[in-house]
Design a protein around this motif. Structure first.
Motif, short mmCIF file in Angstrom:
data_model
loop_
_atom_site.label_atom_id
_atom_site.label_comp_id
_atom_site.label_asym_id
_atom_site.label_seq_id
_atom_site.Cartn_x
_atom_site.Cartn_y
_atom_site.Cartn_z
N ASN A 68 89.82 133.98 94.37
CA ASN A 68 89.27 134.80 93.27
C ASN A 68 89.96 136.15 93.13
O ASN A 68 89.51 137.00 92.38
CB ASN A 68 87.77 135.04 93.50
CG ASN A 68 86.99 133.74 93.48
OD1 ASN A 68 87.42 132.76 92.90
ND2 ASN A 68 85.83 133.73 94.12
N VAL A 69 91.01 136.36 93.91
CA VAL A 69 91.72 137.63 93.89
C VAL A 69 93.10 137.40 93.27
O VAL A 69 93.74 136.37 93.53
CB VAL A 69 91.88 138.18 95.33
CG1 VAL A 69 92.69 139.47 95.34
CG2 VAL A 69 90.51 138.39 95.97
N GLU A 70 93.53 138.31 92.45
CA GLU A 70 94.88 138.22 91.87
C GLU A 70 95.91 138.53 92.97
O GLU A 70 95.83 139.59 93.61
CB GLU A 70 95.01 139.26 90.74
CG GLU A 70 96.31 139.25 89.99
CD GLU A 70 96.46 138.04 89.08
OE1 GLU A 70 97.61 137.71 88.73
OE2 GLU A 70 95.42 137.41 88.73
N PRO A 71 96.85 137.63 93.24
CA PRO A 71 97.83 137.92 94.31
C PRO A 71 98.62 139.19 93.97
O PRO A 71 99.22 139.26 92.90
CB PRO A 71 98.75 136.69 94.29
CG PRO A 71 97.95 135.62 93.63
CD PRO A 71 97.06 136.31 92.64
N PRO A 72 98.58 140.17 94.85
CA PRO A 72 99.29 141.42 94.54
C PRO A 72 100.79 141.28 94.76
O PRO A 72 101.25 140.42 95.51
CB PRO A 72 98.71 142.41 95.55
CG PRO A 72 98.24 141.57 96.68
CD PRO A 72 97.91 140.22 96.15
N ARG A 73 101.52 142.14 94.09
CA ARG A 73 102.97 142.15 94.27
C ARG A 73 103.32 142.61 95.69
O ARG A 73 104.18 142.03 96.34
CB ARG A 73 103.55 143.13 93.24
CG ARG A 73 105.05 143.19 93.21
CD ARG A 73 105.51 144.25 92.20
NE ARG A 73 106.71 144.89 92.68
CZ ARG A 73 107.94 144.36 92.55
NH1 ARG A 73 108.08 143.22 91.92
NH2 ARG A 73 108.99 144.97 93.03
N GLU A 119 101.59 131.74 94.43
CA GLU A 119 100.99 132.61 93.40
C GLU A 119 99.54 132.22 93.14
O GLU A 119 99.13 131.93 92.01
CB GLU A 119 101.82 132.56 92.11
CG GLU A 119 103.22 133.15 92.32
CD GLU A 119 104.14 132.97 91.12
OE1 GLU A 119 103.65 132.59 90.05
OE2 GLU A 119 105.35 133.20 91.28
N GLY A 120 98.79 132.21 94.22
CA GLY A 120 97.36 131.88 94.10
C GLY A 120 97.10 130.40 93.93
O GLY A 120 96.23 130.00 93.16
N THR A 169 98.92 128.07 92.55
CA THR A 169 99.23 127.53 91.22
C THR A 169 100.68 127.06 91.10
O THR A 169 100.99 126.22 90.28
CB THR A 169 99.02 128.60 90.12
OG1 THR A 169 99.90 129.71 90.35
CG2 THR A 169 97.58 129.10 90.11
#
Lengths: 198, 198
Positions: free
Chosen positions: B137-142, B193-194, B196
């Motif tokens: 549920n977290v956006e993968p950070p750069r 990337e999460g 995906t």
């Protein structure tokens, strides 16, 4: 039940190796020891629903059952020592009948083909390969038989056995992972029911 | 850049330990060695975009940079030997200035608090905890700074440092994973990337 089959192409089939030089002197037993830890251990816990099958030089298969295994510690040297102890019984198996060197460990005189014949009805066969179908697009099966190679690719002969066992190769990563890392991610996929339940 | 900070609460701060008994005689250096392998190694490759920071008994921080590290092998004993070699230089760091025992390795006289002060601007701080927010549920950070404990939970003091460093704890699994297993899954989350891209 979760099964993991790991092919140790160069693996020793006897106990005459030293624990001090697993990568160089023992056919990459370090890799197999780490696979054992990744397949069966959690933090302060063991995976009772999992069995690991190490196929050693296509000659023996050494099976570890989480439900009944004793004294597996998370360090590589201990895991390698457990494998070595089992291999001291290498002269005992007759035909395909397994010997049980200690609780939760079975040693069979059986290569990859026979091991897959025994496992093919135990769950969905899922060879792990970099070019396989992304695991996130696959419905996590109730019962699974993951098949992984060691530091080498599957041989032509391995692929023939896999094609008979059916089912489809899956990929757990866009990167080339170590065998134990791939096992960890495969478990994570099942633990989270396809990355949905935490 | 991906950073992994691993807290070795019982870790040795000197080189006087034997490689034959890492779990018992060396403050769970086996666990730290496996974390080093999981953080920096792929199959036949090294993660150049990753740094691992081992915080040793809140006294020293030993940093390994994938981009410049040499001679890291995937077996636990080799990784532990690399850590031990670096710790032979434990008398050298003055103040917070790092010494570089060998390429890609930096040893600082710095505990968890100072290490986090140095890293907090390097990426999103993501403590890994079983009761954290599901990583999916977290956006993968750069850029990321994962923080993990060893076989022990974070201490009260660790938690104070983390609360200052901000950001939110995340969970990578419903099961209690080993530290190195958690690192492997965190990498997999970013690699895909999460979950995906495969």
């Amino acid at each position: 039940m979760r099964h993991f089959v790991v092919l140790g192409h160069d693996a020793p089939t006897g106990a005459d190796f030293a624990l001090d030089n697993l990568p160089g002197g023992a056919g990459r037993l370090d890799l197999l020891a780490r696979s054992l830890i990744a397949a069966l251990l959690l933090s302060h816990d063991i995976r009772e629903d999992t069995k690991l099958h190490l196929v050693l030089a296509d000659e023996f298969t050494l099976t570890f059952a989480g439900a009944s295994l004793r004294s597996l510690h998370p360090d590589e040297r201990s895991a390698a020592a457990l494998i070595r102890s089992a291999l001291e019984h290498g002269e005992e198996p007759v035909g395909r009948v397994a010997v049980e060197p200690s609780p939760g460990i079975a040693l069979r005189r059986a290569g990859f083909e026979h091991t897959m014949e025994r496992l093919v009805d135990q769950g969905t066969v899922l060879p792990l390969q970099p070019d396989g179908r992304p695991v996130v697009n696959v419905e996590p099966p109730r019962d699974s038989v993951f098949v992984l190679s060691d530091h080498r690719d599957f041989t032509e002969q391995d692929r023939e056995v896999l094609s008979t066992a059916g089912d489809e190769a899956v990929s757990v990563s866009p990167r080339a992972l170590h065998t134990d890392q791939a096992i960890t991610v495969a478990h994570n996929w099942l633990d989270t029911e396809g990355f949905t339940r935490y």
